[in-house]
Design a protein around this motif. Structure first.
Motif, PDB file in Angstrom:
ATOM      1  N   ARG A   1     -11.748 -15.461  -5.048  1.00  0.00           N
ATOM      2  CA  ARG A   1     -11.892 -15.105  -6.466  1.00  0.00           C
ATOM      3  C   ARG A   1     -12.530 -16.222  -7.273  1.00  0.00           C
ATOM      4  O   ARG A   1     -12.798 -16.057  -8.448  1.00  0.00           O
ATOM      5  CB  ARG A   1     -10.522 -14.723  -7.062  1.00  0.00           C
ATOM      6  CG  ARG A   1     -10.090 -13.332  -6.642  1.00  0.00           C
ATOM      7  CD  ARG A   1      -8.720 -13.016  -7.177  1.00  0.00           C
ATOM      8  NE  ARG A   1      -7.714 -13.897  -6.601  1.00  0.00           N
ATOM      9  CZ  ARG A   1      -6.453 -13.979  -7.018  1.00  0.00           C
ATOM     10  NH1 ARG A   1      -6.059 -13.242  -8.019  1.00  0.00           N
ATOM     11  NH2 ARG A   1      -5.608 -14.793  -6.420  1.00  0.00           N
TER      12      ARG A   1
ATOM     13  N   GLY B   1       0.114  -9.453 -12.505  1.00  0.00           N
ATOM     14  CA  GLY B   1      -0.233  -9.304 -13.917  1.00  0.00           C
ATOM     15  C   GLY B   1      -1.128  -8.085 -14.168  1.00  0.00           C
ATOM     16  O   GLY B   1      -0.904  -7.314 -15.106  1.00  0.00           O
ATOM     17  N   THR B   2      -2.122  -7.902 -13.324  1.00  0.00           N
ATOM     18  CA  THR B   2      -3.059  -6.785 -13.482  1.00  0.00           C
ATOM     19  C   THR B   2      -2.324  -5.449 -13.347  1.00  0.00           C
ATOM     20  O   THR B   2      -2.487  -4.547 -14.166  1.00  0.00           O
ATOM     21  CB  THR B   2      -4.158  -6.880 -12.397  1.00  0.00           C
ATOM     22  OG1 THR B   2      -4.805  -8.144 -12.523  1.00  0.00           O
ATOM     23  CG2 THR B   2      -5.170  -5.757 -12.519  1.00  0.00           C
TER      24      THR B   2
ATOM     25  N   ASP C   1      -6.171  -1.469  -5.395  1.00  0.00           N
ATOM     26  CA  ASP C   1      -6.822  -2.754  -5.705  1.00  0.00           C
ATOM     27  C   ASP C   1      -6.886  -3.598  -4.440  1.00  0.00           C
ATOM     28  O   ASP C   1      -6.237  -3.282  -3.441  1.00  0.00           O
ATOM     29  CB  ASP C   1      -6.042  -3.496  -6.794  1.00  0.00           C
ATOM     30  CG  ASP C   1      -6.912  -4.479  -7.571  1.00  0.00           C
ATOM     31  OD1 ASP C   1      -8.115  -4.617  -7.237  1.00  0.00           O
ATOM     32  OD2 ASP C   1      -6.414  -5.125  -8.509  1.00  0.00           O
ATOM     33  N   ASP C   2      -7.665  -4.684  -4.505  1.00  0.00           N
ATOM     34  CA  ASP C   2      -7.746  -5.515  -3.302  1.00  0.00           C
ATOM     35  C   ASP C   2      -6.538  -6.424  -3.152  1.00  0.00           C
ATOM     36  O   ASP C   2      -6.162  -6.749  -2.036  1.00  0.00           O
ATOM     37  CB  ASP C   2      -9.064  -6.326  -3.238  1.00  0.00           C
ATOM     38  CG  ASP C   2      -9.216  -7.319  -4.370  1.00  0.00           C
ATOM     39  OD1 ASP C   2      -8.604  -7.113  -5.441  1.00  0.00           O
ATOM     40  OD2 ASP C   2      -9.955  -8.305  -4.199  1.00  0.00           O
ATOM     41  N   MET C   3      -5.950  -6.843  -4.282  1.00  0.00           N
ATOM     42  CA  MET C   3      -4.787  -7.716  -4.097  1.00  0.00           C
ATOM     43  C   MET C   3      -3.775  -7.639  -5.212  1.00  0.00           C
ATOM     44  O   MET C   3      -4.093  -7.300  -6.346  1.00  0.00           O
ATOM     45  CB  MET C   3      -5.219  -9.165  -3.898  1.00  0.00           C
ATOM     46  CG  MET C   3      -5.776  -9.852  -5.086  1.00  0.00           C
ATOM     47  SD  MET C   3      -6.280 -11.529  -4.655  1.00  0.00           S
ATOM     48  CE  MET C   3      -7.876 -11.238  -3.921  1.00  0.00           C
ATOM     49  N   LEU C   4      -2.553  -7.906  -4.825  1.00  0.00           N
ATOM     50  CA  LEU C   4      -1.478  -8.088  -5.778  1.00  0.00           C
ATOM     51  C   LEU C   4      -1.143  -9.568  -5.664  1.00  0.00           C
ATOM     52  O   LEU C   4      -0.601 -10.008  -4.652  1.00  0.00           O
ATOM     53  CB  LEU C   4      -0.283  -7.222  -5.391  1.00  0.00           C
ATOM     54  CG  LEU C   4       0.921  -7.131  -6.324  1.00  0.00           C
ATOM     55  CD1 LEU C   4       1.850  -6.016  -5.898  1.00  0.00           C
ATOM     56  CD2 LEU C   4       1.700  -8.417  -6.472  1.00  0.00           C
ATOM     57  N   ASP C   5      -1.510 -10.339  -6.675  1.00  0.00           N
ATOM     58  CA  ASP C   5      -1.207 -11.769  -6.641  1.00  0.00           C
ATOM     59  C   ASP C   5       0.043 -11.983  -7.493  1.00  0.00           C
ATOM     60  O   ASP C   5       1.159 -11.804  -7.014  1.00  0.00           O
ATOM     61  CB  ASP C   5      -2.423 -12.559  -7.148  1.00  0.00           C
ATOM     62  CG  ASP C   5      -2.237 -14.061  -7.049  1.00  0.00           C
ATOM     63  OD1 ASP C   5      -1.154 -14.501  -6.630  1.00  0.00           O
ATOM     64  OD2 ASP C   5      -3.167 -14.809  -7.381  1.00  0.00           O
ATOM     65  N   THR C   6      -0.121 -12.279  -8.786  1.00  0.00           N
ATOM     66  CA  THR C   6       1.068 -12.386  -9.644  1.00  0.00           C
ATOM     67  C   THR C   6       1.557 -11.005 -10.055  1.00  0.00           C
ATOM     68  O   THR C   6       2.679 -10.860 -10.526  1.00  0.00           O
ATOM     69  CB  THR C   6       0.729 -13.152 -10.929  1.00  0.00           C
ATOM     70  OG1 THR C   6      -0.247 -12.385 -11.665  1.00  0.00           O
ATOM     71  CG2 THR C   6       0.185 -14.535 -10.635  1.00  0.00           C
TER      72      THR C   6
ATOM     73  N   ILE D   1      -3.886 -11.303 -19.674  1.00  0.00           N
ATOM     74  CA  ILE D   1      -4.846 -10.227 -19.399  1.00  0.00           C
ATOM     75  C   ILE D   1      -5.009  -9.331 -20.622  1.00  0.00           C
ATOM     76  O   ILE D   1      -4.024  -8.940 -21.248  1.00  0.00           O
ATOM     77  CB  ILE D   1      -4.337  -9.375 -18.223  1.00  0.00           C
ATOM     78  CG1 ILE D   1      -4.391 -10.197 -16.931  1.00  0.00           C
ATOM     79  CG2 ILE D   1      -5.136  -8.101 -18.065  1.00  0.00           C
ATOM     80  CD1 ILE D   1      -3.758  -9.533 -15.753  1.00  0.00           C
TER      81      ILE D   1
END
Ligand code: R5P
Length: 308
Positions: A92, A221-222, A214-219, A197
């Protein structure tokens, strides 16, 4: 082909070894008394196509160990070194921002200088990544895996939603694989600011039941922000399909109070041990990687083809 796998990717290595005719490469990563890292490869790798299965994500020791191993394999005259990085960390950091590092390009230089000839990954974050890495990259799509989830969970009639612009093409790919008419994909306009965001949407019609891809779940937040907006728009049931489940921190757990019934994510990132997986399903990418490896190197014959 010889497989040099890091211990936290044993869940994928096991299936690769049992599906393909792969020799298990032996190596050690250690530290000298002064804490400097070293890699040691046991046995000859001369002329061999060596696969390194692991990650360059934090902790930083992971990346250092992986590139040191790549360097050692090349030094020992491996014919080709392929880094199988199911989750491509630093992907990213692909946007030019004045005064800031361009992490994706930096990672590409490091991998290349260390002797990596090819990177195989899953659902690379962006097409920009491939150019910035400056070495051959093959990104394997999870569209078929996710399409199967939609079918098995009777979700083919739910509305597929993209949490940002970048995810629209992923959603379309999954719809295509599931035989769902592409039509329009509701999405969100997303901007990251220092305050957090800024999400606007959904743009497009949503129903009572949606699937966010989605491609990723990080925190998270999205996804939390998208779920909040979807609830305001009248959505009752939400399912989340993500390729890379980083599950950083605890903010993401808010999704459970926002109508999310289940998260489906793949095993490209070893799952954090402290996570309650009651409503999380983990999907294996090992068959996807095995398929790619057997077509990359014809000497890796599948067992089912009578290899062993
Ligand atoms: C963004 O472009 C990505 O596709 C993800 O939406 C995002 O990076 C996920 O990060 P987080 O879970 O921290 O919002």
């Amino acid at each position: 082909m010889a497989l040099f796998s890091f211990p936290n990717y044993e869940h994928i290595a096991r299936e690769l070894r049992s599906t393909l005719l792969l020799q298990g490469g032996q190596f050690t990563i250690g530290r000298y008394d002064n804490q400097e890292l070293y890699a040691k490869v046991q046995g000859s790798v001369t002329g061999e196509h060596c696969l390194i299965l692991g990650s360059i994500a934090p902790p930083d020791e992971q990346m250092l160990s992986l590139i040191l191993l790549a360097h050692t394999l090349k030094k020992e005259e491996a014919g080709k070194v392929t880094a199988v990085l199911p989750y491509l960390a630093y992907s990213r950091q692909d946007k030019e921002k004045p005064g800031e590092s361009l992490g994706t390009a930096w990672i590409g230089s490091l991998l290349k200088a260390s002797g990596v000839d090819l990177v195989i990954t899953v659902d690379v974050h962006s097409e920009r990544d491939k150019k910035l890495l400056c070495l051959p990259v093959r990104s394997l799509s999870t569209a078929r895996i996710f399409a199967e989830v939609l079918r098995n969970q009777s979700l083919t009639d739910a509305i597929i939603v993209a949490p940002d612009n970048g995810a629209i093409s992923r959603c379309e790919e999954v719809k295509n694989a599931a035989g769902i008419p592409i039509g329009e994909t509701p999405y969100f306009e997303k901007r990251r600011t220092e305050q957090g965001i800024i999400h606007q949407g959904p743009v497009g019609r949503v129903g009572a039941r949606v699937v966010i891809i989605d491609d990723m779940l990080d925190t998270g937040g999205t996804l939390v922000s998208a779920c909040e907006k979807l609830r305001e728009a009248g959505v009752k049931e939400i399912y989340i399909l993500v390729t890379h489940g980083l599950f950083t921190g605890s903010q993401w757990t808010k999704v459970w109070s926002l109508g999310v019934k289940r998260i489906f994510c793949t095993d490209t990132v070893p799952l954090r041990a402290d996570i309650d997986t009651t409503n999380i399903s983990i999907l294996s990418v090992a068959p996807l990687i095995a398929g790619e490896l057997s077509s990359t190197d014809k000497t890796a014959k599948r067992k089912i083809a009578g290899g062993r």
